[in-house]
Structures are given as structure tokens and as C-alpha cells.
Design a protein around this motif. Structure first.
Motif, PDB file in Angstrom:
ATOM      1  N   TRP A  28       3.526  41.392  77.402  1.00 35.15           N
ATOM      2  CA  TRP A  28       4.739  41.927  76.790  1.00 35.15           C
ATOM      3  C   TRP A  28       5.387  40.944  75.818  1.00 35.15           C
ATOM      4  N   THR A  29       5.306  39.646  76.084  1.00 32.13           N
ATOM      5  CA  THR A  29       5.849  38.696  75.108  1.00 32.13           C
ATOM      6  C   THR A  29       4.977  38.680  73.859  1.00 32.13           C
ATOM      7  N   TRP A  30       3.647  38.799  74.033  1.00 28.17           N
ATOM      8  CA  TRP A  30       2.743  38.877  72.882  1.00 28.17           C
ATOM      9  C   TRP A  30       3.024  40.137  72.064  1.00 28.17           C
ATOM     10  N   ALA A  31       3.143  41.278  72.748  1.00 28.65           N
ATOM     11  CA  ALA A  31       3.387  42.538  72.051  1.00 28.65           C
ATOM     12  C   ALA A  31       4.735  42.520  71.329  1.00 28.65           C
ATOM     13  N   THR A  35       5.118  42.750  67.234  1.00 33.35           N
ATOM     14  CA  THR A  35       5.932  43.825  66.675  1.00 33.35           C
ATOM     15  C   THR A  35       7.096  43.282  65.851  1.00 33.35           C
ATOM     16  N   LEU A  36       7.827  42.325  66.426  1.00 31.58           N
ATOM     17  CA  LEU A  36       9.014  41.797  65.745  1.00 31.58           C
ATOM     18  C   LEU A  36       8.646  40.982  64.504  1.00 31.58           C
ATOM     19  N   MET A  37       7.565  40.210  64.588  1.00 27.09           N
ATOM     20  CA  MET A  37       7.139  39.431  63.419  1.00 27.09           C
ATOM     21  C   MET A  37       6.716  40.362  62.286  1.00 27.09           C
ATOM     22  N   ALA A  38       5.999  41.427  62.609  1.00 26.74           N
ATOM     23  CA  ALA A  38       5.583  42.386  61.584  1.00 26.74           C
ATOM     24  C   ALA A  38       6.808  43.044  60.944  1.00 26.74           C
ATOM     25  N   TYR A  39       7.800  43.359  61.757  1.00 23.39           N
ATOM     26  CA  TYR A  39       9.014  43.990  61.230  1.00 23.39           C
ATOM     27  C   TYR A  39       9.752  43.049  60.273  1.00 23.39           C
TER      28      TYR A  39
END
Length: 161
Positions: A28-31, A35-39
Motif C-alpha cells: 500500500w505504501t508502494w501503490a 499514484t501520488l508521484m504520477a499525479y
């Protein structure tokens, strides 16, 4: 309506509580990171700057006498494994005339760099507001403290830089 919410305004999660509590934190920390870095990176790309370039402009803006390439690279060595990989970004910022390389070897931000930095700062603030929607500061603080505790439990260092 928030896409994660149902018609009744209740947040939908991936699993029921009894199952979710047994999910691996590493996944979950990886996901979340992915997600947040891509955003964030997508929002910055839309205005013509990468996240590492934003970091460099920010550092140059807040340095009274400019910065050297080595200072920039050293300061960001731990930033998501960027470090020496910043060299091409530094070159591009100079090429785009967002930074100027002075005779003393120091990089100083230009007026164009300041303008893009301001736009990026506004973009970052808007991104933060969006990502934090529906997350009270108290819950955010608890989340960070729990993650830091888990990092310490795994032998990690959470001391401030």
C-alpha cells in the motif's frame, strides 16, 4: 462527488476492515507512492517542468548567492533517488534560461525561472489541496506517525535531514 465515495457519501475501500488490517503495508505504501508521484508529476508536466527541475528552481530561488551544481546534487541525493541524476535537469534549466550559470560557477535563477517557479508553486499547492480532500489534518498526522513508527520498527531512519 469524490470518485471513491458511494451515493451515500461513504468512502469505499478495497477490502472490509477485517481483511484490510491484514493487507501488507509495503504494497500500500508502494501503490500510494506510485499514484501520488504520477499525479504530482503529471500536474507539473502540464506546465512544462519536472519535479526534479522544480526542486532545483526552488533551491536556487532560496539561495542568496546562487548554488553550484555540486550543492544541488548533494542536497537532493536522498530525494527519491535523484542525486547525480539531476545533472541533465540542471543543463536543461540553463538551456531554457530559467537558470544562468555565472562566471563563478554558481547557478542563479532568472526572471523566467522565478515566473515558472511561482506557477509550479501554485500547481503544487493545488495538487496538495486535491490530494488532501476529505483528509483532516488529524488523520494525516496519525498516518505519518504510524508510517514513521513502522519505518523505525524495520530499522529505518526517520530523523530530519
Amino acid at each position: 462527488m469524490d470518485p471513491a465515495e458511494t451515493e451515500g457519501g461513504v468512502m469505499e475501500y478495497s477490502h472490509e476492515d477485517g481483511e484490510l488490517v491484514n493487507q501488507p503495508i509495503g504494497y500500500w505504501t508502494w501503490a500510494a507512492n506510485k499514484t501520488l508521484m504520477a499525479y504530482v508529476r503529471g500536474r507539473l508536466a502540464a506546465i512544462g517542468i519536472t519535479q526534479p527541475q522544480w526542486w532545483v528552481l526552488h533551491q536556487a530561488l532560496h539561495s542568496e548567492n546562487g548554488v553550484t551544481r555540486e550543492e544541488v546534487i548533494s542536497a537532493h541525493r536522498a530525494n527519491l533517488d535523484v542525486g547525480a541524476g539531476l545533472a541533465p535537469d540542471l543543463d536543461l534549466l540553463v538551456e531554457r534560461k530559467l537558470l544562468v550559470s555565472e562566471a563563478d560557477g554558481r547557478l542563479r535563477i532568472t526572471d523566467e525561472g522565478r515566473a515558472l517557479h511561482q506557477r509550479a508553486a501554485e500547481t503544487q499547492q493545488a495538487s496538495r489541496r486535491q490530494v488532501h480532500t476529505g483528509v483532516p489534518d488529524e488523520e494525516y498526522l496519525i498516518t505519518l506517525k504510524v508510517l514513521q513508527r513502522m519505518m523505525r520498527n524495520a530499522g529505518g531512519d526517520v530523523s530530519p535531514d
